[in-house]
Design an enzyme around this catalytic site. Structure first.
Site, PDB file in Angstrom:
ATOM      1  CB  CYS A   1      74.274  38.498  83.272  1.00 20.92           C
ATOM      2  SG  CYS A   1      74.945  40.136  83.417  1.00 20.92           S
TER       3      CYS A   1
ATOM      4  CG  HIS B   1      79.389  41.278  88.170  1.00 19.79           C
ATOM      5  ND1 HIS B   1      78.085  40.875  88.034  1.00 19.79           N
ATOM      6  CD2 HIS B   1      79.780  40.884  89.410  1.00 19.79           C
ATOM      7  CE1 HIS B   1      77.681  40.285  89.146  1.00 19.79           C
ATOM      8  NE2 HIS B   1      78.690  40.270  89.991  1.00 19.79           N
TER       9      HIS B   1
ATOM     10  CD  GLU C   1      79.150  39.034  93.389  1.00 16.00           C
ATOM     11  OE1 GLU C   1      78.298  39.162  92.515  1.00 16.00           O
ATOM     12  OE2 GLU C   1      78.885  39.138  94.608  1.00 16.00           O
TER      13      GLU C   1
END
Ligand code: SUG
Length: 453
Positions: free
Chosen positions: A376, A257, A180
């Site tokens: 993000c 995350h 990711e």
């Protein structure tokens, strides 16, 4: 190591532009905000303007700001590959009727979260003196698995000069190499231009891992094997990389995350006590490799619960270096609304013995409702003056580009998108003409499937 060391290296934050199909589809398992807001009506125009306003305010505050384009959505190619045929209208209508969850997935504007676009190693850490990129495979969800192909093209178009930039293949898109990107990667160094140590955080070990140490409810989206492969691709040695496991309880609490529970910048690592399975071991491993003293800023669970960390996104802040060595923390508005978090920012972060000297509050609510905070929305790329010079396209934000992008959003974006609107063929057409114009504004050439034929 390269002679780029100290040559006016600046961190450029490349924010993802929120795409015209931004919507709430509840697609992301383990992401509490996405799961709880699925079905809401979104406002793509407001989302894009909020993102641009964040970029502009950081530019005005003296930081280097870049921009990355959104992706082509709806991804009709993905629907066709899954057996839907006919005209665009027919494909959309049939998908809406027979597989609405697939239609929602191919409409997601999830590429806005560029912290997941890939992993980047600056040239100062690379043996060949180039900046290294690996697009993330994002294989853990279908809607995000659709991103890497175009992401790779966009990164290769912007970071085009092979003298300065090296691009690696996406890792095999299979659970063992679930990747990711930079959301699970933090670089620690004295300053952006000094050699750094790379902290890779993974949720599970694919081969020979112990299920007792894995999350029980939500998926671990990054594997140790993926992180190791990226480090290998970028030529990082054992002395330059630390691999740490994320705390499984944190993942089960909605920390999908690492950047939802920790953020690093320069020598500072701001983290929640539940970030790592082995907190002490992680700090020791970093200290053993770093050329400069690590400055850990630990937030204990008594100050901020895991739940408050997830709802406020305190750790999904951007931590940015000022020329005088102090740091600015860019937090989402939700931090101000949470008493425990706001008190922690004042008493522990601002008043503590650490370089954090300023807090900026940004409203990115449209993105936050899908679980995407300020951190993000950006991909960090540390670049020397020569590397910035070598960028292709017009992707570094300035007054003029900001004005053009704002006008472009106002011209093309809807201010309301309900789940049923996603089947509207008009939306697909609007998006294509908007993106065609955007590639001209950004001067990045043809990067979208509809442009490549
Ligand atoms: O992958 N949300 C994204 C949010 C990504 C946040 N990125 C970082 N933490 N770096 C995700 O979970 C939700 C889409 C929807 O439900 O419509 C979504 O994909």
């Amino acid at each position: 190591m390269s002679d780029a060391a100290n040559l006016d290296v600046r961190e450029v934050n490349f924010d993802g532009l929120v795409g015209p199909t931004h919507n709430y589809s509840g697609l992301a398992l383990g992401n509490v905000a996405s799961m709880s807001h699925g079905g809401l009506v979104s406002n793509p125009r407001e989302g894009a303007l909020q993102g641009l306003a964040k970029m502009k305010s950081l530019l005005d505050a003296g930081f280097a700001q870049g921009v990355l384009p959104p992706q082509q959505r709806p991804d009709l190619g993905a629907l066709r590959a899954l057996g839907f045929s006919g005209t665009a209208h027919e494909v959309l209508t049939r998908a809406a009727r027979e597989a609405p969850q697939l239609l929602r997935a191919v409409c997601s504007a999830s590429s806005m979260w560029t912290a997941n676009a890939g992993t980047v190693t600056p040239s100062v850490d690379a043996v060949d003196g180039r900046v290294h990129f690996t697009p993330a495979n994002l294989q853990s969800s279908f809607h995000r698995f659709l991103e890497p192909e175009t992401t790779g093209r966009v990164l290769a178009a912007i970071f085009h000069d092979p003298h300065h930039f090296a691009h690696h293949p996406v890792l095999p898109a299979t659970p063992a190499f679930s990747d990711e990107g930079a959301a699970n990667h933090t670089r620690l160094s004295a300053s952006h231009g000094e050699p750094g140590v790379h902290l890779f955080v993974y949720g599970r070990q694919a081969f020979g891992g112990d299920p007792a140490h894995e999350p029980r409810h939500f998926p671990a989206r990054q594997t140790l094997e993926a992180s190791q492969a990226v480090a290998r691709q970028h030529g990082l040695s054992d002395a330059q990389a630390v691999f740490a496991q994320q705390h499984p309880e944190a993942i089960d609490a909605g920390v999908f995350h690492n950047d939802v529970i920790a953020v690093g910048n320069g020598p500072v690592l701001l983290y929640h006590e539940m970030a790592f399975r082995d907190e002490q071991g992680t700090l020791d491993a970093l200290r053993a490799r770093m050329a400069t003293p690590l400055i850990p800023v630990r937030v204990p669970v008594e100050a901020v619960s895991l739940q408050d960390a997830v709802t406020s996104y305190l750790f999904n802040s951007q931590l940015l270096s000022q020329p005088d060595g102090s740091m600015t923390l860019v937090v989402p508005g939700e931090c101000q609304e949470n008493e425990a978090v706001w008190r922690t920012i004042q008493d522990l972060l601002l008043a503590g013995h650490n370089p954090i000297g300023e807090v900026l509050v940004k409203d990115v609510k449209q993105s936050m409702r899908n679980g995407g905070g300020p951190a993000c929305l950006r991909l960090r790329v540390a670049l020397s003056a020569a590397e910035r010079q070598a960028l292709s396209g017009r992707v570094l934000l300035d007054e003029a580009l900001y004005a053009e992008l704002t006008a472009w959003v106002e011209r093309h974006y809807r201010d309301r998108l309900a789940p049923d609107d996603l089947a509207d063929p008009q939306l697909a057409e609007e998006t294509l003409s908007a993106l065609d114009e955007l590639t001209q504004i950004l001067q990045i050439g043809s990067v979208y499937p509809f442009q490549l034929g």
